[in-house]
Scaffold this active site. Sequence first.
Site, short mmCIF file in Angstrom:
data_model
loop_
_atom_site.label_atom_id
_atom_site.label_comp_id
_atom_site.label_asym_id
_atom_site.label_seq_id
_atom_site.Cartn_x
_atom_site.Cartn_y
_atom_site.Cartn_z
N GLY A 71 0.83 -1.20 0.00
CA GLY A 71 0.00 0.00 0.00
C GLY A 71 0.86 1.25 0.00
O GLY A 71 2.01 1.22 -0.46
N SER A 72 0.31 2.32 0.55
CA SER A 72 1.00 3.61 0.46
C SER A 72 2.13 3.72 1.50
O SER A 72 2.14 3.00 2.51
CB SER A 72 -0.02 4.72 0.68
OG SER A 72 -0.56 4.61 1.97
N ALA A 131 2.62 6.22 3.53
CA ALA A 131 2.11 6.75 4.79
C ALA A 131 1.54 5.63 5.66
O ALA A 131 1.85 5.53 6.86
CB ALA A 131 1.05 7.81 4.51
N THR A 132 0.72 4.75 5.06
CA THR A 132 0.14 3.66 5.85
C THR A 132 1.23 2.64 6.22
O THR A 132 1.23 2.11 7.34
CB THR A 132 -0.99 2.95 5.07
OG1 THR A 132 -1.86 3.94 4.53
CG2 THR A 132 -1.78 2.02 5.96
N GLY A 133 2.15 2.40 5.31
CA GLY A 133 3.25 1.47 5.59
C GLY A 133 4.02 1.88 6.83
O GLY A 133 4.42 1.04 7.64
N GLU A 179 5.58 -3.35 0.99
CA GLU A 179 5.68 -3.05 -0.45
C GLU A 179 4.95 -1.73 -0.65
O GLU A 179 3.71 -1.70 -0.63
CB GLU A 179 4.98 -4.15 -1.27
CG GLU A 179 5.59 -5.52 -1.13
CD GLU A 179 6.76 -5.73 -2.08
OE1 GLU A 179 7.26 -4.75 -2.64
OE2 GLU A 179 7.16 -6.88 -2.25
N CYS A 235 2.46 0.56 -8.60
CA CYS A 235 3.56 1.10 -7.79
C CYS A 235 4.81 1.28 -8.64
O CYS A 235 5.60 2.18 -8.41
CB CYS A 235 3.83 0.23 -6.59
SG CYS A 235 4.18 -1.47 -7.04
P1 NAD Z 1 -3.31 2.35 1.44
O1 NAD Z 1 -2.04 2.49 2.19
O2 NAD Z 1 -4.31 3.43 1.54
O3 NAD Z 1 -4.09 1.02 1.86
C1 NAD Z 1 -3.48 -0.26 1.78
C2 NAD Z 1 -4.17 -1.20 2.73
O4 NAD Z 1 -3.89 -0.81 4.08
C3 NAD Z 1 -5.68 -1.24 2.60
O5 NAD Z 1 -6.11 -2.58 2.72
C4 NAD Z 1 -6.15 -0.41 3.78
O6 NAD Z 1 -7.44 -0.73 4.23
C5 NAD Z 1 -5.12 -0.77 4.83
N1 NAD Z 1 -4.92 0.19 5.92
C6 NAD Z 1 -5.31 1.49 5.97
N2 NAD Z 1 -4.91 2.04 7.15
C7 NAD Z 1 -4.26 1.07 7.84
C8 NAD Z 1 -3.59 1.03 9.10
N3 NAD Z 1 -3.50 2.11 9.89
N4 NAD Z 1 -3.02 -0.14 9.49
C9 NAD Z 1 -3.07 -1.23 8.69
N5 NAD Z 1 -3.69 -1.25 7.49
C10 NAD Z 1 -4.27 -0.12 7.06
O7 NAD Z 1 -2.86 2.10 -0.07
P2 NAD Z 1 -3.80 1.97 -1.35
O8 NAD Z 1 -4.34 3.35 -1.63
O9 NAD Z 1 -4.72 0.83 -1.18
O10 NAD Z 1 -2.76 1.58 -2.47
C11 NAD Z 1 -2.07 2.53 -3.25
C12 NAD Z 1 -0.62 2.63 -2.81
O11 NAD Z 1 -0.05 1.34 -2.76
C13 NAD Z 1 0.26 3.43 -3.77
O12 NAD Z 1 1.11 4.29 -3.06
C14 NAD Z 1 1.08 2.36 -4.48
O13 NAD Z 1 2.32 2.79 -4.99
C15 NAD Z 1 1.21 1.32 -3.42
N6 NAD Z 1 1.41 0.00 -4.02
C16 NAD Z 1 2.61 -0.62 -3.82
C17 NAD Z 1 2.85 -1.85 -4.42
C18 NAD Z 1 4.16 -2.56 -4.22
O14 NAD Z 1 4.18 -3.77 -4.45
N7 NAD Z 1 5.21 -1.92 -3.81
C19 NAD Z 1 1.86 -2.44 -5.18
C20 NAD Z 1 0.65 -1.79 -5.35
C21 NAD Z 1 0.44 -0.57 -4.74
#
Ligand code: NAD
Length: 450
Positions: free
Chosen positions: A229-230, A232-234, A251, A285
Amino acid sequence: MSPSKVSNLDFTTFHNIVDGQPRDSKTFHQGINPATGEKLWNVPIATQQDVEDAVQAAEKAFVSWSQTPMEKRKESLLKFLDLYMSYADEFTELLGKENGKPRVFANFEVAAAVPKWIKHHCQLDLPEERVEDEEKVIKTRYVPIGVVGAICPWNYPILLSIGKVIPAVLTGNTIIVKPSPYTPYTALKYVELAQEVFPPGVIQVLGGDDKLGPMLTAHPGVQKISFTGSIATGKKVAEVCARMLKRCTLELGGNDASIILPDVDIAKTAPEVAMGAFINSGQVCVATKRIYIHQDIYEPFVKAMVDFAKNVKVGEYTEEGVLLGPVQNEMQYEKVKGFFEDSKKNGYKFAAGKPDVESGKGYFIQPTIIDDPPNDSRIIAEEPFGPIVPTQPWSDEDEAGSVWINSFEKPTAEAFFSGHKESGIGGEWGSHGLLAYCNAHVMHIYKSKL
Ligand code: NAD
């Protein structure tokens, strides 16, 4: 012979799956078809109790699943693949509806990528090392970690969740999948289907709201979080895992560059580079997010990209010949529009696309190229995660990093996939990726008895 379909698998009702059983909730939410704004089906919002029950079931299942021979675990994955493939059309439709990606790409994710990921990983084995000297023998083997929490994004809802399930269960872990609330349907359904093959508790799924990810991350029974995911959340996930010294793989987002050398065949390369930026409407990503073109060919190369971009058909996943679908959700749509507003405000040149995003039904945005914005512009410095990309001329080579040569970025089952710096910690896939789901177990055997 391919297995017959499960008689009661219904692609219009969705449940959490806990301990092998479908489970509903008192509260529900719905995803939205990003092409139409239409609300999709109810998804139960998992509670803390659901998390407790799922973790308990996963811990129980781990006792025997971790002892099941790897060959048997592979057999289960391949059996699941056969069953899943008998529903390839249904999964393609579902993915198109929940995510918006054109049918050709939905079909690729469902019926090409997933089988490749499963089949490739089922050919791999965990390494065993043996070192011997006069005094002792040291044996190292790799053992599963325990219960894994898979926290997944919305851009590749099947591949990026099953890409965690495969290595986790292959190496003997049990896993609880948490899909993105924007795209929960395909994951809920394939995990439901997986119950036909895997023992209860090995693969579970919980859908929910923003509280669910933190609940799963903080649960002491979850031994590892694999998060995509993003950034910030990571970072939030990493903080919680750090407090508990819980393993995590992150990731995260990227800001990848394409570097175009002066001797390329422009007509052939420009469309390929443009697709690297616009594929999945830029919501990848590893999509190309900055394009550096040698100054000797800058103008004709940008022109060829613009010609390509203008002819890309944008539309609903059901339409013939569509290459780009809508942006997946309103939050992301507004975020991407912010890059248009910033570029317009600062007077950057729109070589393709228009400064004002046309609003209408669905979150559609035409592929857009910003011609030579300054280095400190938002569009260069940040990840838009949408169909807008900047180009800049260059004259000196001084770049390095993860590299695709003669291609845009195409992650594959065969290679470890990982980010450096703020793009993440650790990685997954390929033989190296299997180790991300294992602990090293080292036995030191002294030859002389005490
Ligand atoms: P996101 O960070 O908003 O959400 C990702 C997941 O985290 C969702 O399932 C969400 O419900 C969950 N989440 C939200 N808050 C949380 C918390 N506090 N604790 C734990 N989990 C929580 O990301 P997104 O908008 O779903 O995805 C887009 C981002 O993901 C982009 O920045 C993209 O570059 C990245 N991405 C990375 C890869 C990679 O393999 N590196 C692949 C795809 C997307």
